[in-house]
Design a protein around this motif. Structure first.
Motif, PDB file in Angstrom:
ATOM      1  N   ALA A 193       0.880  -1.226   0.008  1.00 48.05           N
ATOM      2  CA  ALA A 193      -0.094   0.145   0.091  1.00 48.05           C
ATOM      3  C   ALA A 193       0.765   1.386   0.042  1.00 48.05           C
ATOM      4  CB  ALA A 193      -0.989   0.161   1.289  1.00 48.05           C
ATOM      5  N   ILE A 194       1.950   1.168   0.793  1.00 47.87           N
ATOM      6  CA  ILE A 194       3.050   2.361   0.932  1.00 47.87           C
ATOM      7  C   ILE A 194       3.521   2.348  -0.728  1.00 47.87           C
ATOM      8  CG2 ILE A 194       5.179   2.985   1.534  1.00 47.87           C
ATOM      9  CD1 ILE A 194       4.351   1.836   4.487  1.00 47.87           C
ATOM     10  N   VAL A 195       4.009   1.324  -1.275  1.00 46.93           N
ATOM     11  CA  VAL A 195       4.632   1.386  -2.503  1.00 46.93           C
ATOM     12  C   VAL A 195       3.595   1.960  -3.574  1.00 46.93           C
ATOM     13  CG1 VAL A 195       5.521   0.176  -4.399  1.00 46.93           C
ATOM     14  CG2 VAL A 195       6.273  -0.534  -1.908  1.00 46.93           C
ATOM     15  N   MET A 222       3.329   5.713  -3.043  1.00 47.89           N
ATOM     16  CA  MET A 222       4.413   6.501  -3.586  1.00 47.89           C
ATOM     17  C   MET A 222       4.279   6.692  -5.165  1.00 47.89           C
ATOM     18  SD  MET A 222       7.737   5.018  -2.127  1.00 47.89           S
ATOM     19  CE  MET A 222       7.987   4.610  -0.378  1.00 47.89           C
ATOM     20  N   ALA A 223       3.782   5.554  -5.679  1.00 51.36           N
ATOM     21  CA  ALA A 223       3.496   5.670  -7.158  1.00 51.36           C
ATOM     22  C   ALA A 223       2.538   6.521  -7.672  1.00 51.36           C
ATOM     23  CB  ALA A 223       3.369   4.052  -7.637  1.00 51.36           C
ATOM     24  N   ASP A 224       1.555   6.579  -7.028  1.00 53.07           N
ATOM     25  CA  ASP A 224       0.480   7.624  -7.201  1.00 53.07           C
ATOM     26  C   ASP A 224       0.857   8.995  -7.112  1.00 53.07           C
ATOM     27  OD1 ASP A 224      -1.228   5.321  -7.883  1.00 53.07           O
ATOM     28  OD2 ASP A 224      -2.237   5.309  -6.032  1.00 53.07           O
ATOM     29  N   SER A 225       1.469   9.047  -5.909  1.00 49.12           N
ATOM     30  CA  SER A 225       1.876  10.486  -5.337  1.00 49.12           C
ATOM     31  C   SER A 225       3.048  11.242  -6.405  1.00 49.12           C
ATOM     32  CB  SER A 225       2.421  10.498  -4.068  1.00 49.12           C
ATOM     33  OG  SER A 225       1.359  10.181  -3.088  1.00 49.12           O
ATOM     34  N   HIS A 257       4.021   4.116 -12.609  1.00 46.18           N
ATOM     35  CA  HIS A 257       3.339   3.272 -12.997  1.00 46.18           C
ATOM     36  C   HIS A 257       3.535   1.961 -12.204  1.00 46.18           C
ATOM     37  CE1 HIS A 257       0.195   1.564 -15.387  1.00 46.18           C
ATOM     38  NE2 HIS A 257       0.902   0.807 -15.853  1.00 46.18           N
ATOM     39  N   LEU A 258       2.910   1.434 -11.619  1.00 46.35           N
ATOM     40  CA  LEU A 258       3.056   0.349 -10.770  1.00 46.35           C
ATOM     41  C   LEU A 258       2.343  -0.982 -11.314  1.00 46.35           C
ATOM     42  CD1 LEU A 258       4.458  -1.312  -8.434  1.00 46.35           C
ATOM     43  CD2 LEU A 258       2.667  -0.227  -7.010  1.00 46.35           C
ATOM     44  N   THR A 259       2.850  -1.750 -11.773  1.00 45.82           N
ATOM     45  CA  THR A 259       2.066  -3.005 -12.229  1.00 45.82           C
ATOM     46  C   THR A 259       2.345  -4.430 -11.540  1.00 45.82           C
ATOM     47  OG1 THR A 259       3.728  -3.343 -14.092  1.00 45.82           O
ATOM     48  CG2 THR A 259       1.510  -2.090 -14.474  1.00 45.82           C
ATOM     49  N   TYR A 260       1.647  -5.383 -11.407  1.00 45.62           N
ATOM     50  CA  TYR A 260       1.985  -6.673 -10.883  1.00 45.62           C
ATOM     51  C   TYR A 260       1.310  -7.727 -11.744  1.00 45.62           C
ATOM     52  CZ  TYR A 260       0.875 -10.719  -7.988  1.00 45.62           C
ATOM     53  OH  TYR A 260       1.006 -12.097  -7.592  1.00 45.62           O
ATOM     54  N   TYR A 261       2.044  -8.902 -11.763  1.00 45.31           N
ATOM     55  CA  TYR A 261       1.795  -9.833 -12.491  1.00 45.31           C
ATOM     56  C   TYR A 261       2.425 -11.212 -12.115  1.00 45.31           C
ATOM     57  CZ  TYR A 261       5.848  -8.530 -15.440  1.00 45.31           C
ATOM     58  OH  TYR A 261       7.120  -8.083 -15.624  1.00 45.31           O
ATOM     59  N   TYR A 262       1.494 -12.394 -12.321  1.00 44.24           N
ATOM     60  CA  TYR A 262       2.177 -13.598 -11.543  1.00 44.24           C
ATOM     61  C   TYR A 262       2.229 -14.591 -13.008  1.00 44.24           C
ATOM     62  CZ  TYR A 262       1.932 -18.039  -9.150  1.00 44.24           C
ATOM     63  OH  TYR A 262       2.023 -19.203  -8.532  1.00 44.24           O
ATOM     64  N   THR A 263       3.408 -15.228 -13.304  1.00 39.75           N
ATOM     65  CA  THR A 263       3.742 -16.054 -14.507  1.00 39.75           C
ATOM     66  C   THR A 263       4.481 -17.121 -13.969  1.00 39.75           C
ATOM     67  OG1 THR A 263       5.348 -14.621 -15.491  1.00 39.75           O
ATOM     68  CG2 THR A 263       3.040 -14.452 -16.227  1.00 39.75           C
ATOM     69  N   ASN A 264       4.087 -18.469 -14.275  1.00 38.99           N
ATOM     70  CA  ASN A 264       4.908 -19.505 -13.971  1.00 38.99           C
ATOM     71  C   ASN A 264       5.605 -19.591 -12.539  1.00 38.99           C
ATOM     72  OD1 ASN A 264       4.681 -20.407 -16.415  1.00 38.99           O
ATOM     73  ND2 ASN A 264       6.242 -19.088 -17.259  1.00 38.99           N
ATOM     74  N   GLY A 265       4.834 -19.399 -11.480  1.00 38.49           N
ATOM     75  CA  GLY A 265       5.063 -19.358 -10.052  1.00 38.49           C
ATOM     76  C   GLY A 265       6.058 -18.269  -9.462  1.00 38.49           C
ATOM     77  N   THR A 270       5.664 -10.713  -9.994  1.00 44.37           N
ATOM     78  CA  THR A 270       6.552  -9.641 -10.424  1.00 44.37           C
ATOM     79  C   THR A 270       5.837  -8.223 -10.263  1.00 44.37           C
ATOM     80  OG1 THR A 270       7.533 -11.080 -12.144  1.00 44.37           O
ATOM     81  CG2 THR A 270       7.910  -8.839 -12.689  1.00 44.37           C
ATOM     82  N   PHE A 271       6.897  -7.471  -9.616  1.00 45.54           N
ATOM     83  CA  PHE A 271       6.395  -6.071  -9.528  1.00 45.54           C
ATOM     84  C   PHE A 271       7.368  -5.145 -10.321  1.00 45.54           C
ATOM     85  CE2 PHE A 271       4.865  -7.910  -5.604  1.00 45.54           C
ATOM     86  CZ  PHE A 271       3.410  -7.382  -5.699  1.00 45.54           C
ATOM     87  N   LYS A 272       6.594  -4.460 -11.086  1.00 46.10           N
ATOM     88  CA  LYS A 272       7.455  -3.479 -11.966  1.00 46.10           C
ATOM     89  C   LYS A 272       6.969  -2.010 -11.928  1.00 46.10           C
ATOM     90  CE  LYS A 272       8.549  -2.828 -16.854  1.00 46.10           C
ATOM     91  NZ  LYS A 272       8.141  -3.453 -18.449  1.00 46.10           N
ATOM     92  N   ILE A 273       8.078  -1.104 -11.745  1.00 52.47           N
ATOM     93  CA  ILE A 273       7.650   0.303 -11.520  1.00 52.47           C
ATOM     94  C   ILE A 273       8.316   0.937 -12.814  1.00 52.47           C
ATOM     95  CG2 ILE A 273       8.127   2.371 -10.062  1.00 52.47           C
ATOM     96  CD1 ILE A 273       8.289   0.323  -7.883  1.00 52.47           C
ATOM     97  N   THR A 274       7.434   1.806 -13.362  1.00 54.57           N
ATOM     98  CA  THR A 274       7.956   2.461 -14.529  1.00 54.57           C
ATOM     99  C   THR A 274       7.676   4.096 -14.519  1.00 54.57           C
ATOM    100  OG1 THR A 274       7.467   0.743 -15.997  1.00 54.57           O
ATOM    101  CG2 THR A 274       7.743   2.822 -16.952  1.00 54.57           C
ATOM    102  N   LEU A 275       8.881   4.823 -14.851  1.00 55.03           N
ATOM    103  CA  LEU A 275       8.587   6.202 -14.311  1.00 55.03           C
ATOM    104  C   LEU A 275       7.770   6.979 -15.755  1.00 55.03           C
ATOM    105  CD1 LEU A 275      12.446   7.567 -13.968  1.00 55.03           C
ATOM    106  CD2 LEU A 275      10.480   7.079 -12.412  1.00 55.03           C
TER     107      LEU A 275
END
Length: 420
Positions: A392-394, A397-400, A404-412, A415-420
């Motif tokens: 929630a804190i991360v 931060m991304a919103d403020s 751009h914060l994304t999460y995805y789940y593949t093959n066990g 992954t969290f990815k942050i993009t400027l």
């Protein structure tokens, strides 16, 4: 669809059938009137010819006159008291076409003999006249329709301007920067009522937000002192050799819960500060340095679980983030990747000048999207011993700071990815 566009389309849908019906009505009316006038001319011509034939001084002549517009020939048909009018098409040799005529026929008696009188009037010029009039009227109707639509659009746009200005002010509002808004006075009663309601609403929201913000900050600060005192007292009790093992275990459990409460209080205060923009970007810390620092800090935990770290990090990656928040960002994501990993699992870190990606293996299932970044929601599905404030804190931060914060789940792998 914009309200102005919708209004214009509805207006167009209403006006087009009306104008079309009006054009058909006028065309039919013109046609009827022209036929009526032509029929009157034919009747008048018939009367003139009958007067002429009645006064003819020929002894028992047998007339036979034949032209496209006048035809008089003997007939055995009985005399008709009333003429017959109808439309006919007659072949025109020079143009090699058939032309429309109005035709009057009547059997009359001349010098004691029956004759069929046929009078015709060409409708070519009158049809051309009707077509020209219709064309002119269609152009006039089309121009009138465009003028009405354009006028309606311009007037509506002018009338709705205050509404859109008020809407822009509302859209630009930010809760953490909410200030007193002054809506302009307009000449429209409904817009004035709307602006009054919006002004009262924003003032009320601003007051409620300020009170809640002050309460949260005050409560968080005030809780720190008693929590610290309680922890120090429990630490002193744990050093007392006269306590039994059961008493020591009870005190230790209470101490652990106090520590958890202290962390919770700290995280809530941190969230409030991020929301209030209390961490301005005064410099751009190197994220590569921060990642390497926390890999060293978590080295014992990584070795304990025998985790395999795969790094793909650029030499430098200055990010527009407050240094304190940069530490929190890396420690939260890397800490979760270690905490929820299994022994001999993998952690992949990829860092460029505008992306930061952390992937980790785990036996835990995919985090549901509806609770991914919500507070106090990570205690289900195996995510125990957590209050759910890390992600929630991360996310805050991304919103403020417009990441751009994304999460995805593949093959066990999570992954969290942050993009400027």
């Amino acid at each position: 669809m914009k309200l102005l566009t919708k209004t214009t389309l509805y207006f167009l849908l209403i006006m087009l059938p009306v104008f079309t019906a009006g054009a058909f009505y006028l065309y039919a009316k013109f046609n009827t009137e022209i036929k009526y006038e032509t029929d009157e001319e034919l009747v008048n011509d018939k009367l003139q010819w009958m007067r002429y034939l009645d006064t003819a001084s020929v002894n028992n002549p047998v007339f036979s006159i034949k032209t496209p517009e006048f035809n008089l020939h003997p007939t055995t048909n009985p005399v008709q008291s009333k003429h017959n009018l109808k439309g006919v098409n007659i072949y025109q040799e020079p143009e090699n076409t058939y032309a429309p005529f109005r035709q009057l026929t009547q059997v009359i008696r001349v010098n004691n003999k029956n004759y069929e009188l046929v009078l015709r009037k060409s409708l070519i010029e009158k049809d051309d006249l009707v077509n020209n009039i219709i064309h002119v009227m269609l152009v006039a109707f089309g121009g009138l329709l465009l003028f009405v639509l354009l006028s309606n659009w311009l007037i509506s746009k002018s009338v709705w301007k205050p509404f859109y200005r008020s809407l822009d002010k509302i859209q630009q509002l930010q809760l953490n920067k909410l200030e007193s808004i002054v809506f302009e006075h307009t000449a429209t009663l409904e817009f004035n009522r709307l602006n009054t309601a919006l002004s009262a609403m924003t003032t009320r929201i601003h007051g409620d937000y300020t009170s809640m913000k002050e309460l949260t900050e005050d409560a968080a600060h005030e809780m720190q002192t008693p929590l610290a005192i309680a922890q120090s007292k429990l630490e002193l009790l744990l050093q007392d050799d006269t306590l039994s093992e059961t008493q020591q275990n009870s005190i230790l459990a209470g101490y652990d819960e106090l520590q958890r409460l202290s962390r919770l209080n700290h995280n809530l205060l941190l969230l409030a500060k991020i929301e209030n923009q209390q961490y301005p970007v005064t410099e751009q810390p190197d994220l590569c340095t921060v990642v390497e620092k926390y890999l060293l800090l978590f080295e014992e935990l990584i070795k304990e679980k025998e985790l395999h770290i795969h790094k793909e990090i650029t030499a430098t990656a200055p990010w527009p983030l407050h240094p304190a928040l940069t530490d929190i960002l890396v420690s939260n994501l890397l800490g979760n990747a270690i905490k929820y990993n299994y022994p001999q699992g993998n952690i992949s870190i990829r860092l460029t000048s505008d992306t930061f990606t952390i992937s980790n293996t785990s036996h835990l299932p995919e985090i549901p999207a509806n609770v991914l970044f919500q507070r106090f929601k990570k205690h289900n599905n195996g995510y125990t011993n957590s209050n759910g404030l890390g992600l929630a804190i991360v996310k805050k931060m991304a919103d403020s700071y417009h990441f751009h914060l994304t999460y995805y789940y593949t093959n066990g792998q999570h992954t969290f990815k942050i993009t400027l």
